[in-house]
Design a protein around this motif. Structure first.
Motif, short mmCIF file in Angstrom:
data_model
loop_
_atom_site.label_atom_id
_atom_site.label_comp_id
_atom_site.label_asym_id
_atom_site.label_seq_id
_atom_site.Cartn_x
_atom_site.Cartn_y
_atom_site.Cartn_z
N LYS A 168 48.75 3.71 -27.04
CA LYS A 168 49.67 2.60 -27.30
C LYS A 168 50.00 2.45 -28.78
CE LYS A 168 49.56 -0.62 -23.48
NZ LYS A 168 49.57 -2.06 -23.15
N GLY A 169 49.56 3.41 -29.59
CA GLY A 169 49.93 3.39 -31.00
C GLY A 169 48.98 2.63 -31.90
N TYR A 170 47.82 2.23 -31.39
CA TYR A 170 46.83 1.54 -32.23
C TYR A 170 45.93 2.58 -32.89
CZ TYR A 170 48.12 -2.92 -30.03
OH TYR A 170 48.80 -4.03 -29.58
N TYR A 171 46.46 3.25 -33.88
CA TYR A 171 45.72 4.34 -34.51
C TYR A 171 44.62 3.82 -35.43
CZ TYR A 171 49.32 7.40 -32.69
OH TYR A 171 50.16 8.08 -31.84
N ALA A 172 44.69 2.57 -35.83
CA ALA A 172 43.66 2.00 -36.70
C ALA A 172 42.63 1.20 -35.90
CB ALA A 172 44.31 1.10 -37.75
N ALA A 173 42.69 1.26 -34.60
CA ALA A 173 41.75 0.49 -33.77
C ALA A 173 40.34 1.05 -33.91
CB ALA A 173 42.20 0.53 -32.31
N LYS A 174 39.36 0.15 -33.92
CA LYS A 174 37.96 0.53 -34.00
C LYS A 174 37.24 -0.02 -32.77
CE LYS A 174 37.96 0.42 -39.07
NZ LYS A 174 37.38 -0.22 -40.28
N VAL A 175 36.47 0.85 -32.12
CA VAL A 175 35.76 0.47 -30.90
C VAL A 175 34.28 0.75 -31.08
CG1 VAL A 175 35.56 0.80 -28.41
CG2 VAL A 175 37.80 1.01 -29.51
N THR A 176 33.44 -0.28 -30.87
CA THR A 176 31.99 -0.12 -30.97
C THR A 176 31.36 -0.64 -29.69
OG1 THR A 176 32.12 -0.47 -33.36
CG2 THR A 176 29.95 -0.64 -32.33
N ALA A 177 30.52 0.18 -29.08
CA ALA A 177 29.85 -0.21 -27.85
C ALA A 177 28.43 -0.67 -28.16
CB ALA A 177 29.82 0.95 -26.87
N THR A 178 28.02 -1.77 -27.57
CA THR A 178 26.65 -2.28 -27.73
C THR A 178 26.01 -2.44 -26.36
OG1 THR A 178 27.44 -4.57 -27.73
CG2 THR A 178 27.21 -3.49 -29.87
N VAL A 179 24.69 -2.23 -26.33
CA VAL A 179 23.92 -2.33 -25.09
C VAL A 179 22.92 -3.46 -25.22
CG1 VAL A 179 22.43 -1.10 -23.46
CG2 VAL A 179 24.18 0.15 -24.74
N THR A 180 22.93 -4.40 -24.29
CA THR A 180 22.01 -5.53 -24.31
C THR A 180 21.08 -5.45 -23.10
OG1 THR A 180 23.72 -6.90 -25.35
CG2 THR A 180 21.85 -8.04 -24.35
N PRO A 181 19.75 -5.28 -23.30
CA PRO A 181 18.82 -5.24 -22.17
C PRO A 181 18.76 -6.59 -21.45
CG PRO A 181 17.82 -4.32 -24.16
CD PRO A 181 19.07 -5.01 -24.59
N LEU A 182 18.69 -6.57 -20.13
CA LEU A 182 18.60 -7.77 -19.31
C LEU A 182 17.40 -7.66 -18.39
CD1 LEU A 182 22.38 -8.07 -18.31
CD2 LEU A 182 21.20 -9.29 -20.16
N GLU A 183 17.05 -8.78 -17.75
CA GLU A 183 15.91 -8.78 -16.84
C GLU A 183 16.19 -7.88 -15.64
OE1 GLU A 183 18.69 -11.97 -15.51
OE2 GLU A 183 17.84 -11.31 -17.43
N ARG A 184 15.12 -7.53 -14.92
CA ARG A 184 15.18 -6.71 -13.73
C ARG A 184 15.77 -5.32 -14.02
NH1 ARG A 184 17.50 -11.28 -11.71
NH2 ARG A 184 19.36 -10.13 -11.04
N ASN A 185 15.42 -4.79 -15.18
CA ASN A 185 15.82 -3.43 -15.56
C ASN A 185 17.34 -3.23 -15.49
OD1 ASN A 185 15.27 -0.83 -16.46
ND2 ASN A 185 15.06 0.00 -14.39
N ARG A 186 18.05 -4.16 -16.11
CA ARG A 186 19.51 -4.07 -16.17
C ARG A 186 19.96 -4.15 -17.63
NH1 ARG A 186 22.02 -8.72 -13.21
NH2 ARG A 186 20.41 -9.83 -14.40
N VAL A 187 21.21 -3.75 -17.86
CA VAL A 187 21.78 -3.83 -19.20
C VAL A 187 23.20 -4.40 -19.09
CG1 VAL A 187 20.44 -1.94 -20.17
CG2 VAL A 187 22.66 -1.47 -19.11
N GLY A 188 23.61 -5.06 -20.15
CA GLY A 188 24.99 -5.51 -20.28
C GLY A 188 25.68 -4.70 -21.36
#
Length: 760
Positions: free
Chosen positions: A144-164
């Motif tokens: 879409k032409g957003y050449y300056a876009a920055k994307v960072t993924a983060t992982v958050t541990p949750l109860e019962r062996n899950r992540v967000g």
């Protein structure tokens, strides 16, 4: 006694180098550490079963197989006596996927894109897949032409062996095309060449069209358009040498450079026909658009091969192959063309299939199809069939395909696919004026009643001026030959006392009638009708003198038998998005002898559409109306013609053009009417093949003259403006903004006008 045979994948990799245990026969298998995964899943992947001998090699295979599932981040195998214990540590499950700072995309749409690459809620979390998904989000922004876009993924541990999972996005601004350069253009100016491009440098409308945003697909299309531009002007050796796309360091500006070689211009020296010419040579010659001595045009040559192919299709040769081969004389700058014709085998239609009609009955569509099953293929009849189905007005889109029947060489099927649209409508007519402010009228109509093709209409208008209650019903195929029959019943009351611009009178009518439409050709229909009308008239002290004179001479109550007749020729290709063809209509009505109202009204209309380009259509429209009395009777004044407003001359208040009462200055209508106009209709920029929105620019003209007035073209009123027709989700909407000219001080202007409705 418990003994750990192997721990983790590292042990499995080196298991072959040293034996960790003595082979033994497995009497029991247990699995420990499971939270979500079923034990049966583990058993399915184990290469050993109870009763088999466990070895070092099988243990290594078991650990590798369980790791390969992707469900576990650690696997251990232990033995307790003759029991095999599999201990696993599951990977966490993805509980949620969220996007922070995202505005350019619909989040659900992006979740679907991530699901396609393997990342979705409730699936097992894999960090390698997370990195791949992060790249996919970046790719979506780049598209879409957003050449300056920055994307960072983060992982958050949750109860019962899950992540967000959360994708934090810093979008920044869309990169815009700063400059497009064409290098090597000598014959044509760069500005002229850039006009054929969809990609543009930023302009006043690019905020809407997005054409100032770089797209690889658009650039490819523009290069082909540039090639066509040169080839249509004789430059047979034109070539795009290279293209360079660069971006500024801040990733906000894009520069496009196109290097071309124009070559030389060629003229046509000769055109020959060769191959299996089934039709007379003279007939083929009529279809050849390229003539010797002319500058070569690929557009004309393509039109020639298509016309020949279509003509052979009319004779049943559905797969005719027509190609043109050039012979270049570079010294003379001439090209000789030989058109090779291979008609192939003649084919016939095996079956006609109709799809997409969830509501409309098959017979409603099939009775419009002119191609018959088991008959020879006829391209003209198939095109006519598509046009007739489209002209029903029940469908947003009609497509016809003719695939060959598998296993045969002389059969095709005709597949008619329709995309239905709402055919019921609740219409609201609206307009603004300085005298009445907002004026509304309503009507309900169902064009395709229960999918039968029959129409039922109900109009209810309870305004202060017009009270209308009417019902109409039409069966377009009253007979199998296409004779239509319709009925109309109405009660109308008009009181113009509340209008400041139309002469005052109060009239009430009740009546009904029957009408027939008789087809006399593929596109020609004769209309015949008869109705009975009972009218009572009431005038006030402010009514014009000519109205009072009419009542004095004829009375105030009238019973009339009205006869009507007409003829329509309609070749327009579509009701929704017309691009070619014409409509010619003559209609007249008469108060028949024996009644106390003896009058006639006749109207002629001609409307034609010409395709200018694939997305632009030119339309001309003209209407002439004449009315009067006979047998020493005058024309009833409520049968007068009016003009002004949407449908006639935009920019003027509805029904205000023409004669005025000298006392009240109110509109009287007239006995003669002339209305015409020209309109340039466009496909909405940036909406591709979407036919729901159609802007236009127009020129309207018209006037109404009274019985004693001389018709003079100098009396015509004109307006120019822009208009928009939109088949919106709420219903059809028409909008116009007009500038009247050659108007007089007494004219009532209404520059902004619109009509809206809702569909069901």
């Amino acid at each position: 006694m418990k003994k750990t045979l192997m721990a983790g994948l590292l042990s499995a990799l080196f298991a072959s180098s040293a034996s960790a245990f003595d082979a033994f026969v497995i009497r029991d298998i247990r699995v420990e550490g499971l939270q979500r995964t079923e034990a049966g899943t583990v058993f399915n992947y184990l290469p050993v079963k109870t009763g088999e001998t466990m070895t070092d090699e099988k243990a290594s295979q078991a650990i590798k197989a369980l790791f390969a599932t992707g469900f576990f981040k650690d696997v251990r195998i232990e033995i307790e006596g003759d029991a095999l214990v599999v201990i696993v540590e599951e990977r966490p499950a993805i509980a949620s996927i969220d996007f922070v700072g995202m505005k350019a995309f619909d989040k659900d749409q992006l979740r679907k894109a991530l699901k396609d690459v393997g990342l979705a809620e409730s699936r097992i979390f894999d960090r390698a897949m997370l990195e791949k998904s992060e790249q996919e989000v970046k790719r979506q922004y780049l598209s879409k032409g957003y050449y300056a876009a920055k994307v960072t993924a983060t992982v958050t541990p949750l109860e019962r062996n899950r992540v967000g999972l959360s994708f934090n996005v810093e979008e920044n601004d869309v990169a815009k095309i700063k400059q497009i350069n064409i290098v090597g253009a000598k014959v044509f100016e760069e500005k002229e060449l850039l006009e054929v491009f969809a990609l543009q440098e930023p302009g006043w409308l690019t905020w809407y069209t997005k054409n100032d945003q770089y797209s690889k697909q658009k650039l490819s299309g523009d290069l082909e358009a540039l090639r066509s531009f040169y080839l249509d002007r004789g430059y047979l050796e034109f070539n795009v040498e290279s293209t360079q796309v660069s971006i500024s360091p801040d990733k906000q500006d894009i520069y496009i450079t196109i290097n071309i070689n124009e070559g030389t211009q060629y003229s046509v020296s000769s055109v020959k026909l060769a191959g299996n010419l089934l039709l007379p040579d003279e007939e083929f010659r009529k279809l050849v658009k390229v003539q010797p001595g002319e500058i070569y045009s690929r557009e004309k040559l393509t039109e020639t091969t298509k016309s020949i192919s279509d003509r052979l299709g009319d004779e049943g040769y559905a797969f005719a192959n027509v190609n043109a081969a050039p012979e270049l004389s570079k010294d003379k700058r001439e090209a000789a063309f030989t058109i090779f014709v291979d008609p192939g085998r003649r084919v016939y239609v095996r079956r006609i299939n109709v799809t997409g009609n969830n509501k409309t009955r098959d017979e409603v569509i099939r009775r419009e199809i002119r191609q018959m099953e088991s008959a020879w293929y006829d391209g003209a009849k198939i095109n006519k069939s598509r046009s007739r189905v489209d002209r029903l007005g029940y469908f947003d889109e009609v497509t016809v395909e003719t695939p060959p029947v598998p296993g045969t060489t002389d059969q095709v099927d005709v597949n008619v696919n329709v995309k239905e649209k709402p055919t019921g409508s609740l219409m609201l007519g609206a307009g603004f004026s300085s005298t009445e402010k907002l004026v509304l009228s309503t009507s309900i109509n169902q064009q395709n009643l229960f999918g039968s093709g029959k129409s039922l209409g109900l109009q209810v208008n309870t305004s202060k001026v017009n009270k209308v209650y009417s019902v109409s019903f039409t069966d377009p195929y009253y007979t199998v030959d296409g004779v239509s029959r319709g009925f109309d019943f109405y009660r109308r009351t008009t009181n113009t006392n509340n209008l400041n611009y139309i002469a005052t009178y109060d009239i009430s009518s009740i009546g009904g009638g029957v009408r027939y439409g008789i087809p006399i050709g593929e596109d020609d229909t004769i209309a015949l009708g008869a109705s009975v009308d009972s009218t009572s008239l009431d005038l006030t002290s402010t009514s014009p003198q000519i109205y009072q004179d009419f009542v004095a001479a004829n009375g105030s109550k009238f019973n009339t038998l009205v006869g009507s007749a007409g003829w329509v020729k309609d070749t327009v290709d579509s009701r929704i998005f017309p691009t070619k063809g014409y409509m010619q209509r003559v209609f007249g009505e008469m108060g028949l002898p024996g009644a106390n109202l003896k009058y006639y009204r006749a109207n002629y209309q001609y409307q034609r559409f010409w395709p200018v380009t694939r997305s632009v259509t030119f339309m001309l429209n003209g209407e002439v109306g004449v009315a009067g009395g006979y047998g020493s009777k005058d024309l009833p004044f409520w049968k007068n013609f009016y003009a002004g407003g949407i449908g006639s001359v935009r920019g003027y208040e509805g029904s205000t053009l023409g004669p005025r009462d000298v006392t009240t200055d109110n509109s009287l209508g007239g006995t003669r009417r002339l209305v015409g106009g020209a309109e340039l209709l466009f496909a909405m920029p940036g909406m591709g093949q979407d036919k729901s929105v159609r802007p236009s620019v127009f020129l309207d003209a018209g006037q109404v003259w009274g019985k004693e007035q001389k018709v003079s073209l100098s009396d015509l009123r004109y307006s120019v403006g822009v208009a928009l027709a939109w088949t919106s989700p709420m219903g059809p909407l028409k909008f116009s903004l007009a500038k009247p000219f050659k108007n007089k001080p007494e004219d009532r202007l209404q520059r902004l006008q619109f009509q809206m409705g809702t569909t069901f």
